[in-house]
Structure formats: structure tokens, C-alpha cells
Design a protein around this motif. Structure first.
Motif, short mmCIF file in Angstrom:
data_model
loop_
_atom_site.label_atom_id
_atom_site.label_comp_id
_atom_site.label_asym_id
_atom_site.label_seq_id
_atom_site.Cartn_x
_atom_site.Cartn_y
_atom_site.Cartn_z
N GLY A 11 65.31 66.60 45.34
CA GLY A 11 64.40 65.48 45.17
C GLY A 11 63.01 65.88 45.60
O GLY A 11 62.82 66.89 46.28
N LYS A 12 62.03 65.10 45.21
CA LYS A 12 60.65 65.40 45.59
C LYS A 12 60.46 65.17 47.09
O LYS A 12 61.19 64.38 47.71
N PRO A 13 59.48 65.84 47.70
CA PRO A 13 59.21 65.64 49.13
C PRO A 13 58.91 64.17 49.42
O PRO A 13 58.32 63.46 48.61
N LYS A 14 59.33 63.74 50.61
CA LYS A 14 59.07 62.39 51.12
C LYS A 14 59.76 61.29 50.32
O LYS A 14 59.41 60.12 50.45
N LEU A 15 60.78 61.65 49.54
CA LEU A 15 61.49 60.64 48.76
C LEU A 15 62.66 60.04 49.54
O LEU A 15 63.22 59.02 49.14
N GLY A 16 63.05 60.68 50.65
CA GLY A 16 64.12 60.13 51.48
C GLY A 16 65.42 60.92 51.45
O GLY A 16 66.46 60.39 51.83
N LYS A 17 65.37 62.18 51.03
CA LYS A 17 66.59 62.99 50.97
C LYS A 17 67.22 63.14 52.35
O LYS A 17 68.45 63.03 52.50
N SER A 18 66.39 63.40 53.36
CA SER A 18 66.93 63.59 54.71
C SER A 18 67.54 62.30 55.26
O SER A 18 68.55 62.33 55.96
N ILE A 75 73.66 71.14 50.12
CA ILE A 75 72.46 71.95 50.32
C ILE A 75 71.27 71.16 49.79
O ILE A 75 71.22 70.84 48.60
N VAL A 76 70.35 70.80 50.67
CA VAL A 76 69.18 70.01 50.28
C VAL A 76 68.09 70.92 49.74
O VAL A 76 67.80 71.98 50.31
N HIS A 77 67.47 70.50 48.63
CA HIS A 77 66.47 71.34 47.96
C HIS A 77 65.40 70.42 47.37
O HIS A 77 65.50 69.19 47.44
N HIS A 78 64.39 71.02 46.76
CA HIS A 78 63.30 70.25 46.18
C HIS A 78 63.34 70.29 44.66
O HIS A 78 63.95 71.18 44.06
N THR A 79 62.68 69.33 44.04
CA THR A 79 62.49 69.34 42.58
C THR A 79 61.09 69.85 42.28
O THR A 79 60.20 69.86 43.14
N ARG A 80 60.89 70.26 41.04
CA ARG A 80 59.56 70.72 40.62
C ARG A 80 58.68 69.51 40.32
O ARG A 80 59.17 68.37 40.24
N MET A 103 65.03 69.07 36.63
CA MET A 103 63.88 69.03 37.53
C MET A 103 64.10 69.85 38.79
O MET A 103 63.17 69.99 39.61
N VAL A 104 65.30 70.40 39.00
CA VAL A 104 65.57 71.19 40.19
C VAL A 104 64.65 72.40 40.21
O VAL A 104 64.56 73.14 39.23
N SER A 105 63.95 72.60 41.31
CA SER A 105 63.03 73.72 41.43
C SER A 105 63.79 75.04 41.42
O SER A 105 64.77 75.22 42.15
N GLY A 106 63.33 75.98 40.59
CA GLY A 106 63.99 77.27 40.48
C GLY A 106 64.66 77.45 39.14
O GLY A 106 64.42 76.69 38.20
N LEU A 125 67.62 63.07 43.17
CA LEU A 125 67.06 61.78 43.55
C LEU A 125 65.68 61.65 42.88
O LEU A 125 64.81 62.50 43.09
N THR A 126 65.50 60.62 42.05
CA THR A 126 64.23 60.42 41.36
C THR A 126 63.77 58.97 41.54
O THR A 126 64.58 58.09 41.82
N ARG A 127 62.48 58.77 41.33
CA ARG A 127 61.92 57.42 41.45
C ARG A 127 60.94 57.17 40.31
O ARG A 127 60.15 58.05 39.96
N ASP A 128 61.02 55.97 39.72
CA ASP A 128 60.06 55.58 38.70
C ASP A 128 59.58 54.16 39.02
O ASP A 128 59.84 53.63 40.11
N GLY A 129 58.91 53.55 38.07
CA GLY A 129 58.37 52.22 38.31
C GLY A 129 59.42 51.16 38.54
O GLY A 129 59.12 50.07 39.04
N GLN A 130 60.68 51.44 38.18
CA GLN A 130 61.75 50.45 38.31
C GLN A 130 62.67 50.70 39.49
O GLN A 130 63.62 49.95 39.70
#
Length: 346
Positions: free
Chosen positions: A78-85, A214-219, A229-232, A246-251
């Protein structure tokens, strides 16, 4: 290095233990034994005939987070600060106490190791205070660490030692992959380096019969398929049993998952101000519910209106509005008039 009651430092085992582990793994590989020393399933060879496979008896797939995380290696991105942790902390606590993950998924109690490698003991304590009600005892079966060696330098051995020290190890969380993956080798291409970064967790999860997340980031770039969207490279997604994004949009926020053994997942989830995640339901159903609410609000303002008018008022796609308004008529949420006009039931 000093430690506290919230931090467990996992140290590299002695040379004797490393040698014993290597001998154990080599021996088990030669005669195809499981981690408990018994023959795997019905045969003692990794090769089999189809007829032999037909007669084999396997245990049912064991979920650690029912419907979401099964035994094996799972990559959560998921993107940083999205709440994965916050999400994995919810899962860790739920398993450690035998509680409800995301507020609704009842977990079987077991031992948990959470390697919060981008945090410190103070931050971990603050997060735990936010999500655990005041006065409740914090779980003994949750082991926390803020340090871990890389997988090629004692990290896997540390996880193995922890699992052997527990009565019922069920879940390990590595947050994040970047902290433990081996340095890239000059001869590696990107795919090989990514595959080599996660594949040891696949083997270790199978050996220990537990789940490793294993927690990782998206691009930064979006994609039609969230898993893209998984980075790598695809070496990361191909080297594990399951991938969740984990993704977030307007909805709202969506948790999408796909794996070799689990059913496809697309769930609407919500993170509240206390750091607790809750499961809202199937993403499509939740999305349609929100869209229906927008249509009803627009109809209150417009009175009688057609789908085009409602689409303009809500900034929704006209085809989606037309489809939903027909469904809403069937469920008596709207009343259809002549010439393609609608109104609220009188």
C-alpha cells in the motif's frame, strides 16, 4: 543495547545452532521430512504418480485471519501513510488474544511475532494504547521487535528460533520488506533480486506451518488491477502465496487480495481515528450503497428527474446512474414516471 518490555531483540544464534539448522534442513530435504520430522503426507519422495496423489490425504487450509490470510507467505502492499501498519497491528493483536480482526473476523488464538522495523518502542507503546481499551491486559502471546537481521544474515534463523520457543506459533509480520531483504547482487537482474527477497519466507512459512505477512509499498502510478501497483517486478508477487493491496479513492479504502489458495478478495475497509480498522463488506456492494445514497440525495433536491440530470448533479457516470435507478425502482426506493423520469415514492 538496552531493551524494554515492549521490545525483544532477536540475536544471531551461535555457530553451533547455525550448523545444526543447516544439517537439519539438508537432512529433511534429502528424505523429504516435514519440520516435525515425519514423512510428508503419503510419500517419502517429492515425485509421485497421479494415482498416488489421488490417494493422499491433506489437512484443510488453515486461515489465520479467516477469509483473508492463510498459512503461507503473503505480501501486503500500500502507499505510505495509508494505514498498513495499523492494519497488521490489528491482525497481530486479534490473533494473540483470539479476538476479531477488523471487528468481525474471529481468529483462533496463537503466538504472534510483529517485527515493526520502521518503529521504535515508544511509538509501538503509543499505538498499542490507542487500539487496546484502557485497563485491558496486553497480550503475552504477542512478541514485538524493532530490529531484525536481513534474511541472508540471521533473520530467518531468528524467526525459526522464536517459533520453536512458542507453544502455538501462528503469525509473523515483517514491517517492512526493505529492512530485511538481502542486498542486490551485481549479477542479479531485477526479477531475480525481487524473487530472492521474498521466496525464503515462502519456504519458512511452509516449514513452520504458519502465516508470514511481508509489508511493502506500492508504486506511485495507478493501475486498472491494484495488484499491478506493487512496487518492483513480478518477482515479488510471484514469489509468495498471496498478494494483498490496500488502495484508496474518492469512495473509500479497498483491500484487494489474490492468491494460490485463498478466494479473491475485494473488501471495503475503514480506518477510524483511534487506529482501528473495520470491515465494511464487499467493495462493490458498499460502493453501490454509497452511490444509491448520492442518488437519493440528488432526487430530494431535483424532485422529478431523469438519469442524465442525476448524473450531472452527482458527478457520476450516466450509465451507472441509469442502471442503479432501475434497480432502485425494483426495490421501491424510486418511482418511475413517463418519459424516463423518476421521483421519490409518494
Amino acid at each position: 543495547m538496552a531493551s524494554s518490555e515492549w521490545e525483544v531483540l532477536l540475536t544471531r544464534p551461535t555457530d553451533e545452532l547455525i550448523a545444526a539448522d543447516l544439517m537439519h534442513d539438508a537432512y529433511r530435504g534429502c528424505i523429504n521430512l516435514g519440520p516435525d520430522g515425519r514423512d510428508i503426507e503419503a510419500g517419502s519422495s517429492p515425485s509421485m504418480t497421479a494415482a498416488q496423489l489421488q490417494e493422499m490425504q491433506f489437512d484443510e487450509l488453515q486461515y489465520v485471519i479467516p477469509g483473508y490470510v492463510a498459512e503461507g507467505a503473503t505480501l501486503l502492499a500500500g502507499k505510505p501513510k495509508l494505514g498498513k501498519s495499523w492494519l497488521v497491528l490489528d491482525w497481530c493483536i486479534s490473533v494473540a488474544i483470539g479476538g476479531y480482526a477488523m471487528g468481525s473476523q474471529k481468529c483462533k488464538q496463537g503466538d504472534v511475532l510483529y517485527a515493526a522495523l520502521e518503529d521504535n518502542a515508544r511509538r509501538l507503546q503509543r499505538r498499542m494504547k490507542q487500539v487496546i481499551p484502557a485497563g485491558d491486559t496486553w497480550p503475552e502471546r504477542l512478541t514485538l521487535t524493532t530490529t531484525m537481521k536481513r534474511t541472508d544474515d540471521g533473520g530467518l534463523a531468528a524467526i525459526r528460533d522464536w517459533a520453536r520457543s512458542c507453544s502455538n506459533p501462528r503469525l509473523v509480520v515483517i514491517d517492512t520488506l526493505a529492512k530485511v531483504r538481502p542486498p542486490a547482487k551485481n549479477k542479479d537482474n531485477p526479477y531475480e533480486a525481487d524473487y530472492r527477497a521474498v521466496s525464503p519466507f515462502l519456504a519458512l512459512a511452509a516449514e513452520l506451518q504458519l502465516a508470514i505477512i511481508i509489508v511493502h509499498h506500492t508504486r506511485k502510478q495507478d493501475a486498472d488491477d491494484p495488484l499491478d501497483m506493487v512496487s518492483g517486478t513480478t518477482g515479488l508477487t510471484g514469489g509468495v502465496d498471496a498478494v494483498m493491496v490496500l488502495t484508496r479513492d474518492g469512495q473509500g479504502t479497498i483491500l484487494t487480495g489474490r492468491g494460490r489458495d485463498i478466494e479473491d478478495i475485494e473488501s471495503a475497509v475503514k480506518l477510524d481515528t483511534s487506529g482501528r480498522w473495520s470491515l465494511l463488506g464487499d467493495a462493490d456492494e458498499v460502493r453501490r450503497s454509497r452511490e444509491r445514497k448520492l442518488i437519493l440525495e440528488a432526487m430530494k433536491e431535483l424532485g422529478e428527474a431523469g438519469p442524465k440530470d442525476v448524473a450531472e448533479a452527482t458527478e457520476m457516470k450516466a450509465d451507472n446512474v441509469k442502471y442503479l435507478m432501475r434497480k432502485m425502482v425494483q426495490q421501491n426506493e424510486l418511482e418511475k414516471l413517463e418519459h424516463g423520469r423518476y421521483r421519490l415514492p409518494q
